[in-house]
Write a protein that holds these residues in place. Structure first.
Motif, PDB file in Angstrom:
ATOM      1  N   THR A 116       0.807  -1.064  -0.081  1.00 46.05           N
ATOM      2  CA  THR A 116      -0.289  -0.192  -0.039  1.00 46.05           C
ATOM      3  C   THR A 116       0.948   1.354  -0.012  1.00 46.05           C
ATOM      4  N   PHE A 119       2.279   1.651  -3.514  1.00 49.38           N
ATOM      5  CA  PHE A 119       1.438   2.148  -4.289  1.00 49.38           C
ATOM      6  C   PHE A 119       1.161   3.797  -4.342  1.00 49.38           C
ATOM      7  N   LEU A 229      -4.555  -4.762  -3.393  1.00 50.79           N
ATOM      8  CA  LEU A 229      -4.631  -3.240  -3.190  1.00 50.79           C
ATOM      9  C   LEU A 229      -5.748  -2.904  -2.508  1.00 50.79           C
ATOM     10  N   ALA A 232      -5.442   0.107  -0.384  1.00 58.48           N
ATOM     11  CA  ALA A 232      -5.052   1.299  -1.019  1.00 58.48           C
ATOM     12  C   ALA A 232      -6.324   1.848  -1.542  1.00 58.48           C
ATOM     13  N   LEU A 264      -7.741   2.778  -9.551  1.00 57.55           N
ATOM     14  CA  LEU A 264      -7.703   2.226  -8.192  1.00 57.55           C
ATOM     15  C   LEU A 264      -9.330   2.369  -7.732  1.00 57.55           C
ATOM     16  N   GLN A 268      -9.594  -2.204  -7.549  1.00 60.15           N
ATOM     17  CA  GLN A 268      -8.166  -2.548  -7.173  1.00 60.15           C
ATOM     18  C   GLN A 268      -7.579  -3.789  -7.772  1.00 60.15           C
ATOM     19  N   ASP A 274      -3.432   2.930 -11.526  1.00 61.64           N
ATOM     20  CA  ASP A 274      -2.888   4.085 -11.012  1.00 61.64           C
ATOM     21  C   ASP A 274      -4.060   5.253 -11.133  1.00 61.64           C
ATOM     22  N   ASP A 353       2.686   2.297 -11.402  1.00 61.43           N
ATOM     23  CA  ASP A 353       1.507   1.422 -11.021  1.00 61.43           C
ATOM     24  C   ASP A 353       0.594   0.790 -12.122  1.00 61.43           C
TER      25      ASP A 353
END
Length: 437
Positions: A116, A119, A229, A232, A264, A268, A274, A353
């Motif tokens: 995370t 990212f 992710l 994130a 994202l 995810q 990105d 990303d």
């Protein structure tokens, strides 16, 4: 949302519209450190430009509206922590009387970090660091996991009880005044834990602990290992970013029709997760010189750097070769289309990303500051509406080939704005002509 295979898996709805339920019951914590806590409200916090500083003076900077997680960026909503420089996040691991954990806090922390942090470091071009502070031991909840009725569409009363018990139990072990973000991580193997219930909880009235207001908490119920992710994505909501997926009313059908793989906050699981350049502008990660507001008349020729190009060193290009000299130029071009809408243009490809991006080129998308989270505030415009790509691993193949490729031209339906991708520079940037109708 019911779990699906990874090929078509989607993110979670982060908050419920509990503010529409009418009267909000108030609860009192048993711990002396807590003030009165109201029911949870998705549309809470501060809204309107008067609540925050002005930071984007461009004529293409949409005004922030009262919509939940508005995509307006003329001001920052001061009720949310702004991801500039560094923020500290505590991870609290919760066990229950009805289950003995089969994992350790260290294993669960490793599920999410350093991935995370990495990212956000990539997405912010090194301008922001998320620093995790995981506890090393389990904290025992006072009630069985099944008593909290944990599920995706969680009731306000059960969720409030869970938060009250979790923070009261953790307060003996955590000085909350030291942290900017709070992650409550439940034992994934407890019988009452639903892995589809991970989300951000916003508080209408903040909890008070260790002299600190706690306005939002990320409740993590992920299985081990978790969805990629996912933390994130949830952390993006803590920074006032909206959900970009579409939740079907009956729970069936595609969830990724708005933006596909391209952000994202849509999924995810996307091949190119990105954050949109618009979001990077909103979060303060783009400099004013990196955003071009295209005039409404005539043609504008500009050079767009790949979104993933980093100014700190060589980035990896599409063919695996270093792409030197990139990172400080224009990342975003914007055409104003209405009082609360724009068209945005950015260069995307397999870099940073977006290393697994299906196609490369100039991505076009609409932004509407008046649309709420989950209501389509951003929609990718498909430059190839009759084809799809990467069907084997894209979350939504019809949009996987959405970018305008090298040598192509495309007129945006409904807005009569034409974009031509004329060439590439030696460093890998894209030469683009944009002509409003």
């Amino acid at each position: 949302m019911p779990r699906q295979l990874p090929l078509r898996a989607v993110t979670r709805e982060v908050v419920e519209r509990l503010g529409r339920l009418g009267a909000r019951p108030r609860l009192r914590s048993t711990a002396a450190v807590f003030t009165t806590m109201s029911a949870l409200a998705a549309t809470s916090i501060l809204t309107g430009p008067s609540a925050a500083e002005s930071f984007a003076s461009s004529p293409c900077a949409l005004r922030r509206t009262t919509a939940h997680h508005s995509e307006g960026l003329d001001t920052w909503n001061a009720a949310y922590p702004r991801p500039a420089s560094a923020l500290d996040a505590v991870m609290v691991f919760l066990s229950f009387p009805d289950a003995a954990p089969r994992t350790t806090p260290a294993e669960l922390a490793a599920d999410h970090f350093p991935a995370t942090t990495r990212f956000f470091e990539h997405a912010s071009y090194g301008k922001f660091t998320l620093r995790p502070h995981p506890l090393r031991h389990w904290i025992r909840m006072p009630r069985r996991s099944t008593s909290y009725a944990i599920r995706r569409d969680w009731s306000a009363a059960h969720r409030a009880a869970y938060l009250r018990d979790a923070l009261a139990a953790a307060d003996r072990h955590v000085d909350f005044s030291r942290y900017d973000l709070v992650y409550l991580v439940a034992d994934p193997d407890a019988p009452g834990v639903d892995s589809d219930a991970t989300k951000v909880v916003n508080l209408d009235t903040p909890l008070r602990a260790d002299g600190t207001d706690i306005r939002r908490v990320v409740t993590v119920f992920e299985k081990h290992p978790p969805d990629q992710l996912v933390l994130a994505h949830e952390t993006g909501h803590v920074f006032d970013l909206p959900d970009l997926y579409h939740r079907p009313m009956d729970g069936k059908g595609d969830w990724d029709t708005y933006v596909g793989d391209w952000d994202l906050m849509g999924s995810q699981f996307g091949l190119a997760p990105d954050l949109f350049a618009w979001h990077k502008w909103k979060l303060g990660w783009l400099e004013p010189r990196q955003v071009t507001c295209v005039p409404g008349i005539g043609s504008t020729v500009l050079t767009l750097e790949p979104l993933g190009a980093h100014p700190g060193g060589p980035a990896v290009g599409a063919a695996g070769a270093p792409a030197f000299g990139l990172g400080l130029g224009t990342k975003l071009a914007v055409v104003r289309t209405g009082p609360d809408s724009v068209l945005a243009f950015e260069a995307r490809g397999p870099m940073g990303d977006d290393a697994a991006a299906c196609r490369q080129g100039v991505l076009v998308y609409r932004v509407r500051s008046g649309e709420e989270s989950g209501g389509g505030p951003v929609e990718v415009v498909d430059a190839h509406p009759r084809t799809e790509a990467c069907w084997e691993n894209s979350v939504y193949p019809p949009l996987a080939d959405a970018p305008v490729a090298l040598g192509e031209s495309f007129t945006v339906p409904g807005d009569d704005v034409r974009v031509e991708v004329q060439g590439r520079t030696a460093a890998g940037a894209w030469t683009v002509r944009i002509t409003p109708g």
